[in-house]
Write a protein that holds these residues in place. Sequence first.
Motif, PDB file in Angstrom:
ATOM      1  N   LEU A  74      -1.758  -9.828   4.636  1.00 34.50           N
ATOM      2  CA  LEU A  74      -0.421 -10.049   5.180  1.00 34.50           C
ATOM      3  C   LEU A  74       0.654  -9.938   4.111  1.00 34.50           C
ATOM      4  N   LEU A  75       0.414 -10.511   2.955  1.00 35.45           N
ATOM      5  CA  LEU A  75       1.405 -10.402   1.874  1.00 35.45           C
ATOM      6  C   LEU A  75       1.621  -8.948   1.482  1.00 35.45           C
ATOM      7  N   ASP A  76       0.560  -8.186   1.374  1.00 39.52           N
ATOM      8  CA  ASP A  76       0.691  -6.775   1.022  1.00 39.52           C
ATOM      9  C   ASP A  76       1.545  -6.038   2.052  1.00 39.52           C
ATOM     10  N   MET A  77       1.253  -6.249   3.316  1.00 40.14           N
ATOM     11  CA  MET A  77       1.986  -5.521   4.359  1.00 40.14           C
ATOM     12  C   MET A  77       3.432  -5.995   4.493  1.00 40.14           C
ATOM     13  N   VAL A  78       3.637  -7.292   4.478  1.00 38.22           N
ATOM     14  CA  VAL A  78       4.982  -7.814   4.687  1.00 38.22           C
ATOM     15  C   VAL A  78       5.898  -7.470   3.515  1.00 38.22           C
ATOM     16  N   LEU A  79       5.390  -7.590   2.303  1.00 43.26           N
ATOM     17  CA  LEU A  79       6.237  -7.337   1.136  1.00 43.26           C
ATOM     18  C   LEU A  79       6.487  -5.852   0.882  1.00 43.26           C
ATOM     19  N   MET A  80       5.647  -4.983   1.424  1.00 42.83           N
ATOM     20  CA  MET A  80       5.777  -3.551   1.155  1.00 42.83           C
ATOM     21  C   MET A  80       6.305  -2.754   2.353  1.00 42.83           C
ATOM     22  N   ARG A  81       6.737  -3.431   3.408  1.00 45.40           N
ATOM     23  CA  ARG A  81       7.162  -2.722   4.618  1.00 45.40           C
ATOM     24  C   ARG A  81       8.255  -1.692   4.384  1.00 45.40           C
ATOM     25  N   GLU A  82       9.220  -2.018   3.563  1.00 50.12           N
ATOM     26  CA  GLU A  82      10.356  -1.106   3.384  1.00 50.12           C
ATOM     27  C   GLU A  82      10.039   0.083   2.488  1.00 50.12           C
ATOM     28  N   GLY A  83       8.994  -0.024   1.695  1.00 49.70           N
ATOM     29  CA  GLY A  83       8.712   1.049   0.754  1.00 49.70           C
ATOM     30  C   GLY A  83       7.620   2.010   1.180  1.00 49.70           C
ATOM     31  N   LYS A  84       7.028   1.803   2.365  1.00 48.01           N
ATOM     32  CA  LYS A  84       5.889   2.630   2.761  1.00 48.01           C
ATOM     33  C   LYS A  84       6.029   3.141   4.189  1.00 48.01           C
ATOM     34  N   GLU A  85       5.380   4.253   4.427  1.00 51.61           N
ATOM     35  CA  GLU A  85       5.265   4.779   5.778  1.00 51.61           C
ATOM     36  C   GLU A  85       4.321   3.876   6.580  1.00 51.61           C
ATOM     37  N   PHE A  86       4.461   3.898   7.888  1.00 50.26           N
ATOM     38  CA  PHE A  86       3.724   3.024   8.797  1.00 50.26           C
ATOM     39  C   PHE A  86       2.219   3.050   8.560  1.00 50.26           C
ATOM     40  N   TYR A  87       1.606   4.225   8.583  1.00 55.43           N
ATOM     41  CA  TYR A  87       0.154   4.311   8.469  1.00 55.43           C
ATOM     42  C   TYR A  87      -0.341   4.039   7.047  1.00 55.43           C
ATOM     43  N   GLN A  88       0.469   4.340   6.049  1.00 53.61           N
ATOM     44  CA  GLN A  88       0.102   3.996   4.675  1.00 53.61           C
ATOM     45  C   GLN A  88       0.141   2.477   4.490  1.00 53.61           C
ATOM     46  N   LEU A  89       1.126   1.840   5.092  1.00 50.31           N
ATOM     47  CA  LEU A  89       1.228   0.383   5.034  1.00 50.31           C
ATOM     48  C   LEU A  89      -0.008  -0.267   5.652  1.00 50.31           C
ATOM     49  N   ILE A  90      -0.445   0.259   6.775  1.00 52.71           N
ATOM     50  CA  ILE A  90      -1.636  -0.258   7.444  1.00 52.71           C
ATOM     51  C   ILE A  90      -2.872  -0.059   6.570  1.00 52.71           C
ATOM     52  N   GLU A  91      -3.040   1.138   6.053  1.00 55.50           N
ATOM     53  CA  GLU A  91      -4.205   1.438   5.211  1.00 55.50           C
ATOM     54  C   GLU A  91      -4.237   0.543   3.973  1.00 55.50           C
ATOM     55  N   ASP A  92      -3.094   0.387   3.321  1.00 55.21           N
ATOM     56  CA  ASP A  92      -3.032  -0.438   2.116  1.00 55.21           C
ATOM     57  C   ASP A  92      -3.251  -1.920   2.443  1.00 55.21           C
ATOM     58  N   GLY A  93      -2.749  -2.372   3.587  1.00 57.31           N
ATOM     59  CA  GLY A  93      -2.969  -3.756   4.001  1.00 57.31           C
ATOM     60  C   GLY A  93      -4.434  -4.054   4.240  1.00 57.31           C
ATOM     61  N   VAL A  94      -5.127  -3.131   4.893  1.00 58.19           N
ATOM     62  CA  VAL A  94      -6.562  -3.299   5.133  1.00 58.19           C
ATOM     63  C   VAL A  94      -7.315  -3.330   3.800  1.00 58.19           C
ATOM     64  N   LYS A  95      -6.960  -2.434   2.889  1.00 57.34           N
ATOM     65  CA  LYS A  95      -7.611  -2.420   1.573  1.00 57.34           C
ATOM     66  C   LYS A  95      -7.393  -3.737   0.840  1.00 57.34           C
ATOM     67  N   ALA A  96      -6.168  -4.248   0.870  1.00 56.50           N
ATOM     68  CA  ALA A  96      -5.865  -5.515   0.188  1.00 56.50           C
ATOM     69  C   ALA A  96      -6.651  -6.659   0.812  1.00 56.50           C
ATOM     70  N   GLY A  97      -6.751  -6.662   2.131  1.00 53.77           N
ATOM     71  CA  GLY A  97      -7.512  -7.705   2.811  1.00 53.77           C
ATOM     72  C   GLY A  97      -8.980  -7.662   2.456  1.00 53.77           C
ATOM     73  N   LYS A  98      -9.562  -6.466   2.472  1.00 56.02           N
ATOM     74  CA  LYS A  98     -10.980  -6.328   2.126  1.00 56.02           C
ATOM     75  C   LYS A  98     -11.229  -6.688   0.667  1.00 56.02           C
ATOM     76  N   ALA A  99     -10.335  -6.267  -0.208  1.00 55.58           N
ATOM     77  CA  ALA A  99     -10.514  -6.537  -1.634  1.00 55.58           C
ATOM     78  C   ALA A  99     -10.453  -8.033  -1.941  1.00 55.58           C
ATOM     79  N   SER A 100      -9.787  -8.795  -1.098  1.00 55.90           N
ATOM     80  CA  SER A 100      -9.657 -10.229  -1.360  1.00 55.90           C
ATOM     81  C   SER A 100     -10.869 -11.029  -0.899  1.00 55.90           C
ATOM     82  N   ILE A 101     -11.780 -10.386  -0.196  1.00 52.52           N
ATOM     83  CA  ILE A 101     -12.977 -11.074   0.284  1.00 52.52           C
ATOM     84  C   ILE A 101     -14.072 -10.901  -0.763  1.00 52.52           C
TER      85      ILE A 101
END
Length: 139
Positions: A98-125
């Motif tokens: 959530l932090l990755d997606m919320v803080l990066m919303r303005e700097g990324k395209e929609f699908y890149q934001l989603i992909e990066d958010g999923v990566k950040a979530g998985k990496a934190s587990i």
Amino acid sequence: MIGVLLVSHSQLAHGMKTAVEFVAGEQKNFFSLGLEEAGVATYRAELEKLAASLPKEITQMIIVCDIPAGSPGTNAYDVLAQTDLEIEMLSGMNLAMLLDMVLMREGKEFYQLIEDGVKAGKASIDRMDFSEEDDDDNF
């Protein structure tokens, strides 16, 4: 503008929103809604009210739910799919995602934001190993 809607069973979504804003400050176009004991009909009515009141600047919405194929996520997707919004849904919400997606919303395209958010979530587990044997190696 990209909006983010957190949905969950009970209070999890509200707690995650509170945690994100504790770390990152108050966020615009960031919403939470939980399916409570009042039931699915009440939850859907709340979703419909939220959908009707969304700012016109939001054209894309990421729904983040607690578990895949659960009632909170499937109902949120169903209600928002009836709007003009471009919608994607992710499951397995965690704070890193959530932090990755919320803080990066303005700097990324929609699908890149989603992909990066999923990566950040998985990496934190991860399994945290605090055994004394490895203390010297970890520091």
